[in-house]
Design a protein around this motif. Structure first.
Motif, PDB file in Angstrom:
ATOM      1  N   ASN A   1       0.846  -1.187   0.000  1.00  0.00           N
ATOM      2  CA  ASN A   1       0.000   0.000   0.000  1.00  0.00           C
ATOM      3  C   ASN A   1       0.888   1.247   0.000  1.00  0.00           C
ATOM      4  N   ILE A   2       0.576   2.180  -0.884  1.00  0.00           N
ATOM      5  CA  ILE A   2       1.380   3.392  -1.043  1.00  0.00           C
ATOM      6  C   ILE A   2       0.469   4.600  -0.872  1.00  0.00           C
ATOM      7  N   ARG A   3       0.849   5.494   0.019  1.00  0.00           N
ATOM      8  CA  ARG A   3       0.042   6.687   0.287  1.00  0.00           C
ATOM      9  C   ARG A   3       0.300   7.756  -0.771  1.00  0.00           C
ATOM     10  N   PRO A   4      -0.668   8.650  -0.979  1.00  0.00           N
ATOM     11  CA  PRO A   4      -0.450   9.761  -1.916  1.00  0.00           C
ATOM     12  C   PRO A   4       0.739  10.603  -1.476  1.00  0.00           C
ATOM     13  N   GLY A   5       1.569  10.996  -2.429  1.00  0.00           N
ATOM     14  CA  GLY A   5       2.734  11.815  -2.131  1.00  0.00           C
ATOM     15  C   GLY A   5       4.005  11.027  -1.876  1.00  0.00           C
ATOM     16  N   GLU A   6       3.891   9.709  -1.716  1.00  0.00           N
ATOM     17  CA  GLU A   6       5.090   8.888  -1.487  1.00  0.00           C
ATOM     18  C   GLU A   6       5.844   8.697  -2.795  1.00  0.00           C
ATOM     19  N   VAL A   7       7.169   8.798  -2.716  1.00  0.00           N
ATOM     20  CA  VAL A   7       8.027   8.527  -3.867  1.00  0.00           C
ATOM     21  C   VAL A   7       8.294   7.033  -3.884  1.00  0.00           C
ATOM     22  N   MET A   8       8.123   6.419  -5.049  1.00  0.00           N
ATOM     23  CA  MET A   8       8.213   4.964  -5.149  1.00  0.00           C
ATOM     24  C   MET A   8       9.612   4.479  -5.505  1.00  0.00           C
ATOM     25  N   SER A   9       9.979   3.360  -4.881  1.00  0.00           N
ATOM     26  CA  SER A   9      11.279   2.741  -5.130  1.00  0.00           C
ATOM     27  C   SER A   9      11.065   1.414  -5.862  1.00  0.00           C
TER      28      SER A   9
ATOM     29  N   GLY B   1      10.920   6.342  -8.692  1.00  0.00           N
ATOM     30  CA  GLY B   1      11.331   7.733  -8.571  1.00  0.00           C
ATOM     31  C   GLY B   1      10.181   8.710  -8.766  1.00  0.00           C
ATOM     32  N   ALA B   2       9.012   8.205  -9.175  1.00  0.00           N
ATOM     33  CA  ALA B   2       7.830   9.051  -9.339  1.00  0.00           C
ATOM     34  C   ALA B   2       7.028   9.040  -8.042  1.00  0.00           C
ATOM     35  N   GLU B   3       6.005   9.880  -8.006  1.00  0.00           N
ATOM     36  CA  GLU B   3       5.209  10.066  -6.796  1.00  0.00           C
ATOM     37  C   GLU B   3       3.776   9.590  -7.034  1.00  0.00           C
ATOM     38  N   ALA B   4       3.208   8.955  -6.045  1.00  0.00           N
ATOM     39  CA  ALA B   4       1.821   8.506  -6.141  1.00  0.00           C
ATOM     40  C   ALA B   4       0.894   9.713  -6.007  1.00  0.00           C
ATOM     41  N   LYS B   5      -0.003   9.856  -6.957  1.00  0.00           N
ATOM     42  CA  LYS B   5      -0.974  10.951  -6.933  1.00  0.00           C
ATOM     43  C   LYS B   5      -2.152  10.602  -6.026  1.00  0.00           C
ATOM     44  N   VAL B   6      -2.478   9.331  -5.977  1.00  0.00           N
ATOM     45  CA  VAL B   6      -3.578   8.806  -5.160  1.00  0.00           C
ATOM     46  C   VAL B   6      -3.068   7.594  -4.391  1.00  0.00           C
ATOM     47  N   ALA B   7      -3.869   7.084  -3.487  1.00  0.00           N
ATOM     48  CA  ALA B   7      -3.495   5.872  -2.750  1.00  0.00           C
ATOM     49  C   ALA B   7      -3.444   4.687  -3.716  1.00  0.00           C
ATOM     50  N   LEU B   8      -2.374   3.915  -3.614  1.00  0.00           N
ATOM     51  CA  LEU B   8      -2.208   2.713  -4.435  1.00  0.00           C
ATOM     52  C   LEU B   8      -2.229   1.519  -3.488  1.00  0.00           C
ATOM     53  N   TYR B   9      -3.008   0.523  -3.839  1.00  0.00           N
ATOM     54  CA  TYR B   9      -3.182  -0.627  -2.962  1.00  0.00           C
ATOM     55  C   TYR B   9      -2.417  -1.835  -3.482  1.00  0.00           C
TER      56      TYR B   9
END
Length: 141
Positions: free
Chosen positions: A28-36, A59-67
């Motif tokens: 689960n990735i919260r909005p605003g988190e930079v992904m690795s 290296g991009a950022e989640a715009k919305v919550a990703l499950y």
């Protein structure tokens, strides 16, 4: 009657989507988190508007919550913010050979190419500018 239905059935069979690779969230990735690299997995599947590999996501950022386990769509990812809210930035202005720069405070967050509001620290005036690749903010008339 059968002859009329045959071309439609053939069209449905030939236009079926072909299975390909899609990127899914590994957690689960919260909005605003930079992904690795560890946040994204690539599996066999199909989805319209989905990323086909993890290269553009890392290296991009989640715009919305990703499950976890769900497909990551292109509309759910934005470039990582290079300027954060309340960050001190350099404000640059140039026009007709005249160039000026001063310190300012970012009143929003964003990445290169996006417009944000900044406050000139000397005059306390709020203005809009475009974030540059070096993290400065360019303002124009």
């Amino acid at each position: 009657m059968i002859l009329r239905a045959f071309p439609i059935a053939l069209l449905l069979i030939t236009s079926a989507p072909i299975s390909a690779e899609v990127a899914i969230a590994a957690r689960n990735i919260r909005p605003g988190e930079v992904m690795s690299v560890t946040d994204v997995m690539v599996i066999r599947g199909e989805a319209s508007g989905a990323f086909k590999s993890a290269d553009l996501i890392v290296g991009a950022e989640a715009k919305v919550a990703l499950y976890a386990g769900r497909v990551i769509l292109t509309s759910q990812i934005v470039p990582a913010a290079s300027v954060q809210h309340n960050q001190i930035v350099e404000i640059r202005f140039s026009s007709n050979g005249l160039s000026m720069s001063t310190d300012g405070r970012a009143l929003g967050r964003g990445s290169a190419g996006q417009r944000i509001r900044v406050m000139n620290l000397a005059s306390k005036t709020s203005i809009f500018g475009t974030i540059q690749s070096d993290g400065s903010v360019r303002v124009s008339k």
